[in-house]
Design an enzyme around this catalytic site. Structure first.
Site, PDB file in Angstrom:
ATOM      1  N   GLN A  35      42.387   7.221  46.663  1.00  0.00           N
ATOM      2  CA  GLN A  35      41.607   6.118  47.231  1.00  0.00           C
ATOM      3  C   GLN A  35      41.548   6.204  48.754  1.00  0.00           C
ATOM      4  OE1 GLN A  35      43.580   2.895  45.432  1.00  0.00           O
ATOM      5  NE2 GLN A  35      41.698   1.873  44.788  1.00  0.00           N
ATOM      6  N   TYR A  37      42.003   8.803  50.520  1.00  0.00           N
ATOM      7  CA  TYR A  37      41.207   9.977  50.865  1.00  0.00           C
ATOM      8  C   TYR A  37      39.713   9.627  50.836  1.00  0.00           C
ATOM      9  CZ  TYR A  37      39.345  14.728  50.602  1.00  0.00           C
ATOM     10  OH  TYR A  37      38.642  15.881  50.836  1.00  0.00           O
ATOM     11  N   SER A  83      38.933  48.529  41.100  1.00  0.00           N
ATOM     12  CA  SER A  83      39.786  47.878  40.108  1.00  0.00           C
ATOM     13  C   SER A  83      41.139  48.590  40.107  1.00  0.00           C
ATOM     14  CB  SER A  83      39.127  47.915  38.741  1.00  0.00           C
ATOM     15  OG  SER A  83      38.936  49.246  38.368  1.00  0.00           O
ATOM     16  N   LEU A  84      42.018  48.167  39.221  1.00  0.00           N
ATOM     17  CA  LEU A  84      43.368  48.718  39.214  1.00  0.00           C
ATOM     18  C   LEU A  84      43.598  49.563  37.977  1.00  0.00           C
ATOM     19  CD1 LEU A  84      45.307  45.480  40.207  1.00  0.00           C
ATOM     20  CD2 LEU A  84      45.034  47.520  41.626  1.00  0.00           C
ATOM     21  N   GLU A 114      52.997  40.613  42.113  1.00  0.00           N
ATOM     22  CA  GLU A 114      52.227  39.365  42.075  1.00  0.00           C
ATOM     23  C   GLU A 114      51.745  39.105  40.660  1.00  0.00           C
ATOM     24  OE1 GLU A 114      48.862  40.114  44.551  1.00  0.00           O
ATOM     25  OE2 GLU A 114      50.110  40.412  46.326  1.00  0.00           O
ATOM     26  N   LYS A 116      48.848  38.589  38.001  1.00  0.00           N
ATOM     27  CA  LYS A 116      47.456  39.030  37.905  1.00  0.00           C
ATOM     28  C   LYS A 116      46.660  37.880  37.291  1.00  0.00           C
ATOM     29  CE  LYS A 116      44.623  42.928  36.520  1.00  0.00           C
ATOM     30  NZ  LYS A 116      43.623  42.244  35.706  1.00  0.00           N
ATOM     31  N   ASP A 118      43.759  35.686  35.810  1.00  0.00           N
ATOM     32  CA  ASP A 118      42.634  36.033  34.942  1.00  0.00           C
ATOM     33  C   ASP A 118      41.412  35.178  35.275  1.00  0.00           C
ATOM     34  OD1 ASP A 118      41.261  37.338  33.016  1.00  0.00           O
ATOM     35  OD2 ASP A 118      42.242  36.368  31.315  1.00  0.00           O
ATOM     36  N   ARG A 137      32.191  40.423  42.691  1.00  0.00           N
ATOM     37  CA  ARG A 137      32.473  41.840  42.775  1.00  0.00           C
ATOM     38  C   ARG A 137      31.264  42.689  42.367  1.00  0.00           C
ATOM     39  NH1 ARG A 137      36.824  45.330  39.304  1.00  0.00           N
ATOM     40  NH2 ARG A 137      35.338  46.999  39.270  1.00  0.00           N
ATOM     41  N   GLU A 171      40.959  35.787  43.648  1.00  0.00           N
ATOM     42  CA  GLU A 171      40.503  35.489  42.305  1.00  0.00           C
ATOM     43  C   GLU A 171      40.091  34.021  42.229  1.00  0.00           C
ATOM     44  OE1 GLU A 171      40.642  38.246  40.618  1.00  0.00           O
ATOM     45  OE2 GLU A 171      40.518  37.752  38.489  1.00  0.00           O
ATOM     46  N   TYR A 223      44.525  37.282  47.318  1.00  0.00           N
ATOM     47  CA  TYR A 223      45.579  38.290  47.183  1.00  0.00           C
ATOM     48  C   TYR A 223      45.361  39.539  48.028  1.00  0.00           C
ATOM     49  CZ  TYR A 223      42.097  40.037  43.898  1.00  0.00           C
ATOM     50  OH  TYR A 223      40.923  40.452  43.341  1.00  0.00           O
ATOM     51  N   LYS A 311      50.086  45.274  32.252  1.00  0.00           N
ATOM     52  CA  LYS A 311      49.460  44.396  31.256  1.00  0.00           C
ATOM     53  C   LYS A 311      50.515  43.887  30.293  1.00  0.00           C
ATOM     54  CE  LYS A 311      45.083  44.868  32.283  1.00  0.00           C
ATOM     55  NZ  LYS A 311      43.933  44.158  31.843  1.00  0.00           N
ATOM     56  N   CYS A 405      19.600  23.727   7.593  1.00  0.00           N
ATOM     57  CA  CYS A 405      20.904  23.076   7.609  1.00  0.00           C
ATOM     58  C   CYS A 405      21.623  23.279   6.273  1.00  0.00           C
ATOM     59  CB  CYS A 405      20.739  21.585   7.883  1.00  0.00           C
ATOM     60  SG  CYS A 405      22.278  20.668   7.721  1.00  0.00           S
ATOM     61  N   CYS A 408      21.780  19.608   4.543  1.00  0.00           N
ATOM     62  CA  CYS A 408      20.634  18.799   4.112  1.00  0.00           C
ATOM     63  C   CYS A 408      19.378  19.630   3.904  1.00  0.00           C
ATOM     64  CB  CYS A 408      20.351  17.673   5.106  1.00  0.00           C
ATOM     65  SG  CYS A 408      19.643  18.257   6.649  1.00  0.00           S
ATOM     66  N   CYS A 423      20.849  20.625  13.688  1.00  0.00           N
ATOM     67  CA  CYS A 423      20.139  19.907  12.654  1.00  0.00           C
ATOM     68  C   CYS A 423      19.757  18.574  13.281  1.00  0.00           C
ATOM     69  CB  CYS A 423      21.055  19.675  11.451  1.00  0.00           C
ATOM     70  SG  CYS A 423      20.291  18.587  10.239  1.00  0.00           S
ATOM     71  N   CYS A 428      20.888  13.490   7.781  1.00  0.00           N
ATOM     72  CA  CYS A 428      21.698  14.601   7.264  1.00  0.00           C
ATOM     73  C   CYS A 428      23.100  14.090   6.936  1.00  0.00           C
ATOM     74  CB  CYS A 428      21.775  15.715   8.305  1.00  0.00           C
ATOM     75  SG  CYS A 428      22.948  17.006   7.836  1.00  0.00           S
TER      76      CYS A 428
HETATM   77  S1  IVH Z   1      44.673  43.601  43.830  1.00  0.00           S
HETATM   78  C1  IVH Z   1      41.810  47.532  44.496  1.00  0.00           C
HETATM   79  N1  IVH Z   1      45.939  41.460  43.044  1.00  0.00           N
HETATM   80  O1  IVH Z   1      42.448  42.237  38.809  1.00  0.00           O
HETATM   81  C2  IVH Z   1      41.910  46.319  43.683  1.00  0.00           C
HETATM   82  N2  IVH Z   1      43.979  42.060  41.882  1.00  0.00           N
HETATM   83  O2  IVH Z   1      41.507  45.458  38.271  1.00  0.00           O
HETATM   84  C3  IVH Z   1      42.921  45.404  44.262  1.00  0.00           C
HETATM   85  N3  IVH Z   1      43.343  40.505  40.111  1.00  0.00           N
HETATM   86  O3  IVH Z   1      39.234  42.384  39.333  1.00  0.00           O
HETATM   87  C4  IVH Z   1      43.120  44.278  43.398  1.00  0.00           C
HETATM   88  N4  IVH Z   1      45.024  39.107  40.371  1.00  0.00           N
HETATM   89  O4  IVH Z   1      40.195  40.558  40.753  1.00  0.00           O
HETATM   90  C5  IVH Z   1      44.893  42.261  42.826  1.00  0.00           C
HETATM   91  N5  IVH Z   1      47.177  39.572  42.498  1.00  0.00           N
HETATM   92  C6  IVH Z   1      46.123  40.370  42.286  1.00  0.00           C
HETATM   93  C7  IVH Z   1      45.167  40.100  41.281  1.00  0.00           C
HETATM   94  C8  IVH Z   1      44.107  40.978  41.100  1.00  0.00           C
HETATM   95  C9  IVH Z   1      43.927  39.364  39.685  1.00  0.00           C
HETATM   96  C10 IVH Z   1      42.126  41.092  39.514  1.00  0.00           C
HETATM   97  C11 IVH Z   1      41.124  41.558  40.530  1.00  0.00           C
HETATM   98  C12 IVH Z   1      40.437  42.743  39.905  1.00  0.00           C
HETATM   99  C13 IVH Z   1      41.375  43.146  38.824  1.00  0.00           C
HETATM  100  C14 IVH Z   1      41.957  44.503  39.139  1.00  0.00           C
END
Ligand code: IVH
Length: 673
Positions: A35, A37, A83-84, A114, A116, A118, A137, A171, A223, A311, A405, A408, A423, A428
């Site tokens: 409030q 705020y 990507s990783l 860290e 990861k 999603d 991306r 992310e 990140y 993973k 449907c 019905c 439907c 129905c």
């Molecule tokens: S480092 C060169 N750190 O994971 C890529 N990625 O395949 C450096 N992701 O789509 C990425 N958490 O968006 C990094 N703590 C984290 C992450 C992270 C999620 C995602 C990133 C990318 C995929 C990596």
């Protein structure tokens, strides 16, 4: 107000608002109520309306409101967004460590670990401290300009604490609770459901109208530091600290380790902790800390050699799709559900998986009889992740959505641009039955003993054909007694519960009627505003739209609903049976001297005798306000079982705390007056 004074006040307000924004959205420790705020925001908005030339793009008022775009512009990334590589277990992590140390030619390496997250990767560009562009991306080289949508995310600073020019990567994601809430709302409104939080985050950010992203409770964790002008940073851990101090939201769970054994213990420890996080993670990321080491390691074509994604063991299994069941919901939406050969995943047996809508079946190329990979992610309903076409034997059958449907037989239609088939036959049986199930459900008329099974049975036997018939069941007591699992005692209990529900306040009835687009919250607003069903039924679309929370579409739907002749008849029968049509809570205007007036209450933990919704209702009906986080301004914390950090905080701040028994006692005293 004079220009100069206004200018100063605007500056001061923006500072304050940004400060509280940061406490709330980034540090998770608000110091003022929502409030308070809002009061600051309103004052700023008023001043900016008076002096429009003083509006700057980094003003907190500028998060929402941009006009919809025709299309997204393309953005070429300054450095590709890679990507990783993946590690699937301890052995892969040890291989990674061996390669790193071999390439560097020494044994001592520091790793940052860290979570990861999603969600979807975003790049944010700042110039002299101002957020100027944000992008997806895309294919790694070129993404889309989603600046307008990203501006609506509160954890993305519009202006940094210092005037630096840099790019950061992170992310964007939707917290689990926001995802569940969104899907519930979509279900209530007959819209197709999102399969998981990642899809809903991506879907929200790919909307051309920024108002949609603004309404979606998205969040970010940053990140990675891209180009930074004029300053040098030696390591990733330093970069994380720096980005945090500039105002970005950094996930707090990162740690530095100097041995791969410690890395392994840490990342494996997260397998257990993962389900308790309020957002989804799909693994851990391990990064070589020192930038000099990162440079020495370099990149492959697709990914850096200095980082790897660990993973988690999949909560997945392979099974067979034996059929697809079609059900028709209350709003007429037809939903396919996959029927599976029962399979154990992460401790439970999975037999069904939601397919959400027809497009998903087509996109995945599903055939009946296919082997499929099924995933059970955290607390989310199982879903089919992929098909394994290599395992086909040749006798798999394509699935066709019915054109009519299943209940019905009337033709199914697709309204506007919706994915969902519906439907639209108001007679129905599925719509009527599901509508009645909704009417008696917990947030609506809340009739105990009248669950899905009983309603279906009563409907099938012709004892009820509309919600009004429920209130005439007492005339058919003898017939009820003969039914499956219905003894004399349970019939009487049921009739008592039906009788008691007649006294419900109007908002329950309104929600229960199932008016398109009217959820339980809107029902409360309407009941509070009009006070009686009679008054609401006479309201014009303009009158409805004049209410803050009611948009044009909902207003239109309400007017259309009440103009139907059969609705008039239904309401007459409900009234004749003695169902209350008045609002019994407290009208806003009369709320001044109630027991909880002006009090801010926080609920935490689980209550044994009340749902959270019920507890909230009790508090708000007595003039109180329920907020999500504890601060010095909180008047009372009600702590149920397993209350955690909020309770600790309340104790630290010296805020009054009541347990469940104490709360119930207080309610009793208050209502006794
Ligand atoms: S480092 C060169 N750190 O994971 C890529 N990625 O395949 C450096 N992701 O789509 C990425 N958490 O968006 C990094 N703590 C984290 C992450 C992270 C999620 C995602 C990133 C990318 C995929 C990596």
């Amino acid at each position: 107000m004079e220009r100069l004074a206004a200018e100063q006040r605007i500056e001061e307000l923006r500072k304050q608002i940004n400060h509280h924004n940061r406490l709330y959205h980034i540090e998770d420790r608000p110091e003022i109520t929502d409030q308070e705020y809002d009061v600051l925001m309103r004052e700023l908005q008023t001043l900016e309306d008076l002096f429009p030339d003083m509006v700057t793009p980094d003003s907190p008022t500028q998060r929402v409101g941009g006009a919809p775009l025709a299309a997204f512009e393309k953005v070429v990334h300054k450095t590709p967004m890679l990507s990783l590589a993946n590690a699937f277990g301890e052995a892969d992590l040890r291989d990674f460590d061996r390669r790193v140390r071999q390439t560097l030619g020494r044994d001592e390496v520091s790793y940052v670990c860290e979570l990861k997250i999603d969600g979807l990767a975003v790049s944010l560009q700042y110039e002299n401290g101002y957020f100027i562009q944000g992008s997806t991306r895309g294919d790694g080289q070129t993404g889309e300009d989603i600046t307008q949508n990203l501006r609506t995310i509160r954890s993305i600073p519009l202006r940094l604490t210092r005037p630096v020019t840099l790019e950061v990567r992170g992310e964007a994601f939707m917290p689990k609770r926001a995802f569940e809430k969104l899907n519930k709302e979509r279900e209530a409104q007959g819209e197709a459901l999102f399969a998981n939080p990642r899809n809903s985050a991506a879907g929200s950010l790919r909307q051309l109208d920024p108002k949609i992203a603004a309404s979606r409770s998205l969040d970010t964790f940053i990140y990675g530091l891209g180009e930074l002008e004029g300053e040098t940073v030696e390591s990733h851990s330093q970069a994380l600290e720096l980005m945090g101090s500039l105002g970005f939201k950094i996930n707090p769970e990162w740690r530095v380790f100097t041995s791969i054994d410690d890395v392994i213990t840490f990342v494996e420890g997260w397998v257990e902790k993962r389900p308790h996080l309020p957002y989804e993670i799909d693994g851990m990321v391990i990064k070589v800390d020192r930038y000099a080491d990162q440079r020495a390691l370099g990149f492959t074509a697709k990914s850096p050699r200095w980082a790897i994604a660990y993973k988690f063991p999949a909560e997945e299994a392979v099974t067979r799709l034996v059929g697809i069941e079609i059900s028709v919901g209350r709003t007429g939406v037809v939903t396919p559900t996959a029927l599976l050969d029962p399979v154990g995943i992460a401790g439970t047996t999975v037999k069904r998986a939601s397919l959400h809508n027809e497009d998903i079946i087509r996109e995945k190329g599903l055939l009946i009889g296919d082997s499929v990979i099924v995933r059970k992610a955290g607390d989310i309903i199982p879903e089919i992740v992929a098909v394994l076409p290599d395992r086909r034997k040749g006798d798999e059958q394509p699935f066709h959505m019915p054109t009519h449907c299943p209940e019905c037989g009337s033709e199914l239609v697709r309204l506007d641009e919706e994915v969902a088939l519906r439907c639209i036959n108001p007679d129905c049986p599925a719509l009527i039955r599901e509508g009645m199930i909704h009417f008696v459900s917990r947030l609506a008329m809340n009739i105990e003993g009248l669950g899905e099974k009983v309603v279906s049975q009563l409907f099938a036997k012709g004892l009820i054909g509309s919600v009004a018939d429920i209130y005439y069941l007492k005339e058919r007591r003898e017939e009820l007694i003969g039914l499956e699992r219905m003894g004399e005692k349970s019939v009487d209990n049921l009739l008592d519960a039906i009788e008691a529900s007649k006294q419900n306040s109007l908002e329950r009835l309104l929600f229960g009627l199932g008016i398109r687009l009217v959820g339980s919250k809107a029902a409360r607003v309407l009941a509070e505003h009009f006070g009686s069903l009679d008054r609401l039924m006479q309201a014009t679309q303009e009158e409805l739209m004049a209410i803050d929370e009611i948009g044009p579409k909902m207003a239109e739907s309400i007017v259309a609903y009440f103009s139907l002749p059969q609705v008039g008849d239904l309401i007459k029968r409900l009234e004749a049976a003695g169902v209350n049509t008045l609002y019994k809570g407290v009208r806003l205007a009369e709320a001044a001297d109630l027991p909880f007036s002006g009090k801010t209450v926080v609920l935490t933990g689980t209550l044994a005798t009340l749902t959270r919704q019920e507890a909230e209702e009790k508090i708000t009906s007595m003039g109180g306000k329920v907020t999500g986080s504890v601060s010095a301004k909180t008047d009372l914390v009600i702590a149920g079982e397993k209350a955690g950090s909020k309770l600790e905080k309340a104790q630290k701040l010296g805020v009054a705390v009541l347990d469940e028994a104490g709360f119930l006692e207080l309610l009793k005293q208050m209502t006794a007056h």
